[in-house]
Design an enzyme around this catalytic site. Structure first.
Site, PDB file in Angstrom:
ATOM      1  N   GLN A  21       0.527  -0.855   0.064  1.00 24.17           N
ATOM      2  CA  GLN A  21      -0.213   0.090  -0.375  1.00 24.17           C
ATOM      3  C   GLN A  21       1.019   0.927  -0.171  1.00 24.17           C
ATOM      4  O   GLN A  21       0.211   2.630  -1.083  1.00 24.17           O
ATOM      5  CB  GLN A  21      -1.255  -0.262   1.629  1.00 24.17           C
ATOM      6  N   GLU A 144       1.005  -1.692   8.003  1.00 23.94           N
ATOM      7  CA  GLU A 144       0.743  -0.717   9.440  1.00 23.94           C
ATOM      8  C   GLU A 144       0.718  -0.824  10.777  1.00 23.94           C
ATOM      9  O   GLU A 144       1.655   0.573  11.096  1.00 23.94           O
ATOM     10  CB  GLU A 144      -0.731  -0.651   8.635  1.00 23.94           C
ATOM     11  N   ASP A 173       0.741   3.295   5.947  1.00 21.89           N
ATOM     12  CA  ASP A 173       0.888   2.480   4.571  1.00 21.89           C
ATOM     13  C   ASP A 173       0.699   4.348   3.515  1.00 21.89           C
ATOM     14  O   ASP A 173       1.714   4.190   3.081  1.00 21.89           O
ATOM     15  CB  ASP A 173      -0.318   1.621   4.285  1.00 21.89           C
ATOM     16  N   GLY A 252      -7.321  18.800  20.665  1.00 23.63           N
ATOM     17  CA  GLY A 252      -7.470  20.985  20.493  1.00 23.63           C
ATOM     18  C   GLY A 252      -7.440  21.558  22.347  1.00 23.63           C
ATOM     19  O   GLY A 252      -7.556  20.552  22.519  1.00 23.63           O
ATOM     20  N   GLY A 253      -7.563  22.581  21.785  1.00 13.67           N
ATOM     21  CA  GLY A 253      -8.345  22.807  22.973  1.00 13.67           C
ATOM     22  C   GLY A 253      -9.640  22.672  23.429  1.00 13.67           C
ATOM     23  O   GLY A 253     -10.580  23.911  24.217  1.00 13.67           O
TER      24      GLY A 253
HETATM   25  N1  COA Z   1      11.073  -9.953  -9.482  1.00 12.69           N
HETATM   26  C1  COA Z   1      12.093 -10.305  -8.210  1.00 12.69           C
HETATM   27  N2  COA Z   1      12.039 -10.460  -7.771  1.00 12.69           N
HETATM   28  C2  COA Z   1      11.834  -9.147  -6.622  1.00 12.69           C
HETATM   29  C3  COA Z   1      10.932  -9.208  -8.119  1.00 12.69           C
HETATM   30  C4  COA Z   1      11.494  -8.793  -9.626  1.00 12.69           C
HETATM   31  N3  COA Z   1      10.227  -8.425  -9.936  1.00 12.69           N
HETATM   32  N4  COA Z   1      10.077  -8.040  -7.042  1.00 12.69           N
HETATM   33  C5  COA Z   1      10.498  -7.830  -6.022  1.00 12.69           C
HETATM   34  N5  COA Z   1      10.864  -9.173  -5.554  1.00 12.69           N
HETATM   35  C6  COA Z   1      12.069  -9.697  -4.979  1.00 12.69           C
HETATM   36  C7  COA Z   1      12.766  -8.687  -3.823  1.00 12.69           C
HETATM   37  O1  COA Z   1      13.752  -8.432  -4.480  1.00 12.69           O
HETATM   38  C8  COA Z   1      13.169 -10.032  -2.917  1.00 12.69           C
HETATM   39  O2  COA Z   1      14.421 -10.970  -2.760  1.00 12.69           O
HETATM   40  P1  COA Z   1      15.095 -11.139  -1.824  1.00 12.69           P
HETATM   41  O3  COA Z   1      13.991 -10.847  -0.245  1.00 12.69           O
HETATM   42  O4  COA Z   1      15.157 -12.106  -1.644  1.00 12.69           O
HETATM   43  O5  COA Z   1      16.101  -9.812  -1.524  1.00 12.69           O
HETATM   44  C9  COA Z   1      11.821 -10.552  -2.471  1.00 12.69           C
HETATM   45  O6  COA Z   1      11.123 -10.632  -4.228  1.00 12.69           O
HETATM   46  C10 COA Z   1      10.374 -10.154  -1.581  1.00 12.69           C
HETATM   47  O7  COA Z   1      10.405  -8.672  -1.644  1.00 12.69           O
HETATM   48  P2  COA Z   1       9.661  -8.011  -0.103  1.00 12.69           P
HETATM   49  O8  COA Z   1       8.212  -7.719  -0.708  1.00 12.69           O
HETATM   50  O9  COA Z   1      10.209  -6.551  -0.052  1.00 12.69           O
HETATM   51  O10 COA Z   1       9.150  -8.508   0.698  1.00 12.69           O
HETATM   52  P3  COA Z   1       8.461  -9.451   1.599  1.00 12.69           P
HETATM   53  O11 COA Z   1       6.809  -9.718   0.870  1.00 12.69           O
HETATM   54  O12 COA Z   1       9.288 -10.424   2.346  1.00 12.69           O
HETATM   55  O13 COA Z   1       7.882  -8.307   2.472  1.00 12.69           O
HETATM   56  C11 COA Z   1       6.941  -6.291   3.250  1.00 12.69           C
HETATM   57  C12 COA Z   1       6.788  -7.543   2.094  1.00 12.69           C
HETATM   58  C13 COA Z   1       6.134  -5.161   2.765  1.00 12.69           C
HETATM   59  C14 COA Z   1       7.189  -6.537   4.903  1.00 12.69           C
HETATM   60  C15 COA Z   1       8.436  -5.526   3.197  1.00 12.69           C
HETATM   61  O14 COA Z   1       8.857  -4.881   1.357  1.00 12.69           O
HETATM   62  C16 COA Z   1       8.724  -4.145   4.032  1.00 12.69           C
HETATM   63  O15 COA Z   1       9.101  -4.237   4.389  1.00 12.69           O
HETATM   64  N6  COA Z   1       8.746  -3.024   3.227  1.00 12.69           N
HETATM   65  C17 COA Z   1       9.287  -1.447   3.839  1.00 12.69           C
HETATM   66  C18 COA Z   1       7.910  -0.802   4.521  1.00 12.69           C
HETATM   67  C19 COA Z   1       7.019  -0.811   3.393  1.00 12.69           C
HETATM   68  O16 COA Z   1       6.647  -0.518   2.585  1.00 12.69           O
HETATM   69  N7  COA Z   1       5.644  -1.783   4.565  1.00 12.69           N
HETATM   70  C20 COA Z   1       4.460  -2.025   3.843  1.00 12.69           C
HETATM   71  C21 COA Z   1       3.546  -0.897   3.984  1.00 12.69           C
HETATM   72  S1  COA Z   1       2.264  -1.248   2.596  1.00 12.69           S
END
Ligand code: COA
Length: 420
Positions: A21, A144, A173, A252-253
Site C-alpha cells: 500500500q 501498517e 501505509d 485541541g483546546g
Molecule cells: N523480480 C524478481 N524478484 C523480485 C521482484 C521482481 N520483479 N520484485 C521483488 N522481488 C524480490 C525482492 O528483491 C525480494 O527478494 P530478496 O528478499 O531475495 O532480496 C523479494 O522479492 C521479496 O521482497 P519484499 O516484497 O520486500 O519482501 P516481503 O514480501 O518479505 O516483505 C514488506 C514485504 C512489505 C514487509 C517489506 O517489503 C517491507 O518491509 N517494506 C518496507 C516497508 C513497507 O513499505 N511496508 C509495507 C507498507 S504497505
C-alpha cells in the site's frame, strides 16, 4: 475548468517498483495527476495484493485495484541479468523510481542508490522503509500496525482502561505514501534548479509520528505542568509520566466527545461528534435547550466546565435522545456547533455529495465490472483526474519492451528464458 490545460504531471515517467500500500498509494496519485506510471512486478503473481482478500475468484482483489489504477504493468524477473538490464534501460529514461521493498532488497538485486544515480543522475529515487537509517530497527520488515505502534499512534489511541489501539486510518501505509509524494514532487522542483535528482526517503515510523505531532506537544506539556486539562482524566485521575489514552476527547483546546443519538441501541453508528467551542458557548447552550448554562458560574468558563464535562455531555445526550444523528447535526449547524454524524462505510459509499465531488468514484475494471474507489481528495481549479482501471499482471510487458527497442525475437527469447 479549462480542458486545454495538460495534466499536471504529464511527461513525468515513473517506474513503480512498489507493493502492498505505501508505495502504490504514492505512485497511484502521480498517475491520477498525469504521470506515466509503469508498475514493475514479479512474474509469479505480481504485487501480493492482487491475491489478498479476493472477493471474486480469479480476479485481482480490490486491495490491488484500489491502489493501482491508471498505471501500466510490466511483469519481469529483475533478479536475472536480462531482467536487470531491462530495469537499467528503464532507469536511464525515467524521471522517478519508487520502491518499498524490505530493507536491502534493492541492493541485493544490484540496484543500489549509487548505481541508480550513476545510470541516470536526473532520476529521483523515492524509497519507503519501516524505520529511518538511524533507527536500531532499520532492518525490520514493517506493515501498517507495526508502524502505528512505533510512531506513537497506538499508545495514544483508545481508552485509558483498555489496551493500545490501532486506527483504521492507514497512518503507516497510505500516509507514508503521501509524505513520499510530497518529497518526490519537491525533488522534481529542486531538479528544475539543479538538473540533478536525489534520493527521497520516508520511514513509516516518522510519517506516523508526523501525524501524532500534538501528542508530542502533550508530552512536553505534561512534563512541564504534570497534567493535561483537556483529557478526560483531568482533574480526578492522576497522570503518569507519559501521555495517556484520551478516548474520544478533542485533541485541541476544544473539548469534544462522541454522543448517542436516537436509535443508538440498535445502530452502532447512531452517534455524532460534538465539540464545545469556547467562543460559541452561548449559542451551544441555546442549541441544546440549556440557556441557563450561559451565565451560570459552574458552566460559563471552560475551566469551570471541565471537572463535570461528562455530566454536561450526558445532559446533551438527553437532548439528542429523540433526534437522529442527521436531525441533530441539522439543528446544531444553525448554531455554529462544530459537529458531524458518525458515518458508516455504507453511508459513505452511497453518499451522493461524495460521488458528485469525485471523492468516491465508480471505476470500470476489466473482468470485474464496476467497483467503488476513493478518488482524489485533492481538487484543482484547472484539472480533474479521470480514474481508470488497474492493469492486469504484465498487460504492457510487450509494449514496454518494444518501446525500449527489443525485437520480436528478443522478446520471445526473454519469454523462453522466463525473464518475462
Ligand atoms: N523480480 C524478481 N524478484 C523480485 C521482484 C521482481 N520483479 N520484485 C521483488 N522481488 C524480490 C525482492 O528483491 C525480494 O527478494 P530478496 O528478499 O531475495 O532480496 C523479494 O522479492 C521479496 O521482497 P519484499 O516484497 O520486500 O519482501 P516481503 O514480501 O518479505 O516483505 C514488506 C514485504 C512489505 C514487509 C517489506 O517489503 C517491507 O518491509 N517494506 C518496507 C516497508 C513497507 O513499505 N511496508 C509495507 C507498507 S504497505
Amino acid at each position: 475548468m479549462n480542458t486545454e490545460v495538460p495534466q499536471p504531471l504529464s511527461g513525468v515517467k515513473v517506474i513503480d517498483f512498489t507493493g502492498v500500500q505505501a508505495g502504490p498509494a504514492c505512485t497511484q496519485m502521480m498517475a491520477w495527476f498525469g504521470a506515466d506510471v509503469l508498475k514493475v512486478e514479479r512474474l509469479d503473481g505480481g504485487d501480493v495484493t492482487r491475491h489478498q482478500l479476493r472477493d471474486i475468484p480469479d480476479h485481482d482483489a480490490l486491495y490491488f485495484t484500489m491502489l493501482n489504477s491508471n498505471k501500466r504493468s510490466l511483469a519481469i524477473n529483475t533478479k536475472t541479468p536480462e531482467g536487470l538490464a531491462v530495469m537499467e534501460k528503464l532507469i536511464r529514461e525515467a524521471d522517478v523510481l519508487v520502491e518499498n521493498f524490505a530493507p536491502g532488497a534493492l541492493d541485493r538485486m544490484g540496484l543500489s542508490w549509487d548505481h541508480i544515480h550513476e545510470l541516470n543522475p536526473r532520476l529521483i529515487f523515492g524509497s519507503v522503509k519501516g524505520f529511518n537509517e538511524q533507527s536500531p530497527w532499520k532492518d525490520l520488515k514493517v506493515y501498517e500496525n507495526v508502524a502505528q505502534a512505533a510512531g506513537g499512534a497506538l499508545s495514544t489511541t483508545g481508552f485509558w482502561d483498555g489496551p493500545p489501539t490501532v486506527s483504521s486510518a492507514a497512518l503507516g501505509d497510505s500516509n507514508t505514501g503521501m509524505h513520499l509524494l510530497i518529497g518526490i514532487l519537491t525533488a522534481l522542483l529542486a531538479r528544475e534548479k539543479t538538473g540533478v535528482g536525489q534520493k527521497v526517503s520516508v520511514s513509516m515510523q516518522d510519517a506516523v509520528l508526523n501525524l501524532c505531532r500534538v501528542k508530542l506537544r502533550d508530552q512536553e506539556r505534561l512534563e512541564a505542568v504534570g497534567y493535561l486539562e483537556e483529557y478526560p482524566q483531568y482533574p480526578n485521575t492522576p497522570f503518569g509520566d507519559a501521555v495517556p489514552r484520551g478516548g474520544n476527547a478533542g485533541g485541541g483546546g476544544q473539548p469534544g466527545w462522541v454522543l448517542k443519538c436516537k436509535g443508538w441501541q440498535d445502530d452502532p453508528n447512531s452517534y455524532i461528534y460534538f465539540t464545545i467551542q469556547e467562543q460559541n458557548w452561548a449559542k451551544t447552550c441555546e442549541a441544546v435547550g440549556k440557556p441557563e448554562w450561559v451565565d451560570d458560574p459552574a458552566y460559563s468558563t471552560a475551566e469551570a466546565r471541565q471537572p463535570h464535562i461528562f455530566d454536561i455531555f450526558a445532559d446533551i445526550e438527553k437532548w439528542l435522545a429523540d433526534k437522529t444523528k442527521y436531525e441533530a447535526v441539522d439543528i446544531l449547524r444553525t448554531y455554529d456547533v462544530p459537529c458531524a454524524p458518525v458515518l458508516s462505510m455504507k453511508e459513505i459509499a452511497y453518499d451522493p455529495a461524495l460521488r458528485a465531488s469525485g471523492t468516491v468514484v465508480e471505476v470500470e475494471q476489466e473482468g470485474r465490472g464496476k467497483y467503488l474507489t476513493v478518488g482524489s481528495p485533492v481538487k484543482f481549479s484547472d484539472f480533474s483526474p479521470t480514474i481508470t482501471g488497474a492493469p492486469l499482471l504484465g498487460e504492457h510487458t510487450i509494449d514496454v519492451l518494444s518501446d525500449l527497442g527489443y525485437t520480436t525475437d528478443q522478446i520471445a527469447e526473454l519469454k523462453t528464458a522466463h525473464v518475462i
